[in-house]
Design an enzyme around this catalytic site. Structure first.
Site, PDB file in Angstrom:
ATOM      1  CE  LYS A  53      32.543  40.690  38.712  1.00 10.73           C
ATOM      2  NZ  LYS A  53      33.650  39.648  39.210  1.00 10.73           N
ATOM      3  CD  GLN A  97      35.924  37.900  37.422  1.00 10.64           C
ATOM      4  OE1 GLN A  97      35.546  38.714  38.294  1.00 10.64           O
ATOM      5  NE2 GLN A  97      35.128  36.040  37.444  1.00 10.64           N
ATOM      6  CG  ASP A 120      35.968  39.942  45.220  1.00  9.09           C
ATOM      7  OD1 ASP A 120      34.340  39.420  44.177  1.00  9.09           O
ATOM      8  OD2 ASP A 120      36.285  39.928  43.933  1.00  9.09           O
TER       9      ASP A 120
HETATM   10  N1  GUN Z   1      34.432  34.197  40.274  1.00 10.42           N
HETATM   11  C1  GUN Z   1      32.710  33.824  40.627  1.00 10.42           C
HETATM   12  N2  GUN Z   1      32.560  34.931  41.114  1.00 10.42           N
HETATM   13  C2  GUN Z   1      33.724  35.488  41.082  1.00 10.42           C
HETATM   14  C3  GUN Z   1      33.223  36.310  42.325  1.00 10.42           C
HETATM   15  O1  GUN Z   1      32.232  37.156  42.671  1.00 10.42           O
HETATM   16  N3  GUN Z   1      34.289  37.307  41.961  1.00 10.42           N
HETATM   17  C4  GUN Z   1      35.696  37.477  41.724  1.00 10.42           C
HETATM   18  N4  GUN Z   1      36.908  37.849  41.608  1.00 10.42           N
HETATM   19  N5  GUN Z   1      35.658  36.094  40.658  1.00 10.42           N
HETATM   20  C5  GUN Z   1      34.648  35.483  40.950  1.00 10.42           C
END
Ligand code: GUN
Length: 283
Positions: A53, A97, A120
């Site tokens: 990311k 995350q 998100d």
């Molecule tokens: N863990 C797995 N997929 C995601 C996501 O799309 N966003 C976040 N913040 N954590 C994740």
């Protein structure tokens, strides 16, 4: 039939080139899109996702900050940091995350993020807005899937769509988006009685249950569109999806590979949401 392979890297590159131009246009007006990514703990997969990311931000010309805490951090410290980021004008998007360590109340952490920076789309307010058909931020993975379908000229309208998995991150918002695109949607999960009955009716089948090669060719209707959201590691270390790619691609009309399918699109839509948040600031 041999399925058309929907290439996530190709579509992601096309979209990211546009985002980079839009980021430069914003920067020329004094605002660079900025994303803060918070990682708690040492989960290997999460470390890879967070690195990807942050790298994607750099490539698109976005500002980013990676904030890492040890697994036993006091939740209060993370909440205080989120409050600072909420007030930081350099930051348009905040992402924590998941999963968080067990001593965290994940809901409370997600609710601490300002809804205007919740790229998100996991804050309860944004979940509610999505459900009402008036989204502020669409969760990145299902958003990427919808982009895939649109780019491939696949219209969900009137189609039977079956989603395998009912998570807050993928299954639930995926079903909502497909329904809002006028598909007839079924959500299947671990307690579904006759899975085969449902999957064999699907014109669009989305696999998001996190089990390696779970979806076999006999579960798929000939000509179906198969979207594989899974990322699983095989005993030999290779990555694979929730779909048994080789045999299923002989039955489906279109299929996303793993790796190189939904994965690159998820990060791309995170950039899209961060950029959108920054553009809203200067509007
Ligand atoms: N863990 C797995 N997929 C995601 C996501 O799309 N966003 C976040 N913040 N954590 C994740």
């Amino acid at each position: 039939m041999t399925a058309r392979i929907l290439d996530g890297n190709v579509l992601a590159q096309k979209l990211r080139a546009d985002f980079k131009n839009r980021a430069e246009a914003l920067a020329a007006r004094g605002t660079r899109p900025g994303l803060a990514v918070i990682l708690v703990g040492e989960d290997a997969a999460s470390q890879v996702y967070v690195r990807n990311k942050v790298n994607a931000c750099a490539q698109a010309g976005f500002h980013s900050e990676k904030i890492v805490y040890p697994p036993d951090v006091e939740p209060r410290l993370v909440l205080d940091r989120i409050a600072e980021l909420n007030a930081d004008p350099k930051i348009n998007g905040i992402l924590v995350q998941l999963p968080l360590p067990r001593h965290f109340d994940s809901d409370a952490v997600l609710k601490a993020i300002a809804p205007e920076k919740d790229v998100d789309g996991f804050h309860a307010e944004n979940v509610g807005a999505l459900m009402q058909g008036n989204p502020r931020f669409i969760p990145c993975t299902p958003y990427g899937v919808m982009k895939f379908l649109a780019d491939a000229g696949i219209d969900p309208k009137g189609q039977e769509a079956v989603v395998l998995g009912r998570s807050n991150i993928v299954g639930k918002p995926m079903a909502m988006l497909l329904m809002q695109a006028s598909a007839t949607v079924t959500i299947c999960h671990s307690q579904t009685r006759d899975l085969l009955f449902h999957t064999r009716r699907a014109d669009i089948l989305v696999a998001a249950l996190g089990r390696a090669r779970f979806v076999t060719a006999e579960m798929v209707k000939p000509g179906a569109v198969v979207i594989d959201v899974g990322i699983n590691r095989l005993p030999d270390g290779r990555l694979c999806g929730d779909v048994d790619f080789g045999p299923v691609s002989e039955v489906a009309s279109a299929i996303t590979p793993v790796p190189g399918g939904v994965g690159p699109m998820t990060i791309t839509m995170l950039l899209a949401n961060t950029l959108e948040a920054a553009e809203r600031e200067v509007r």
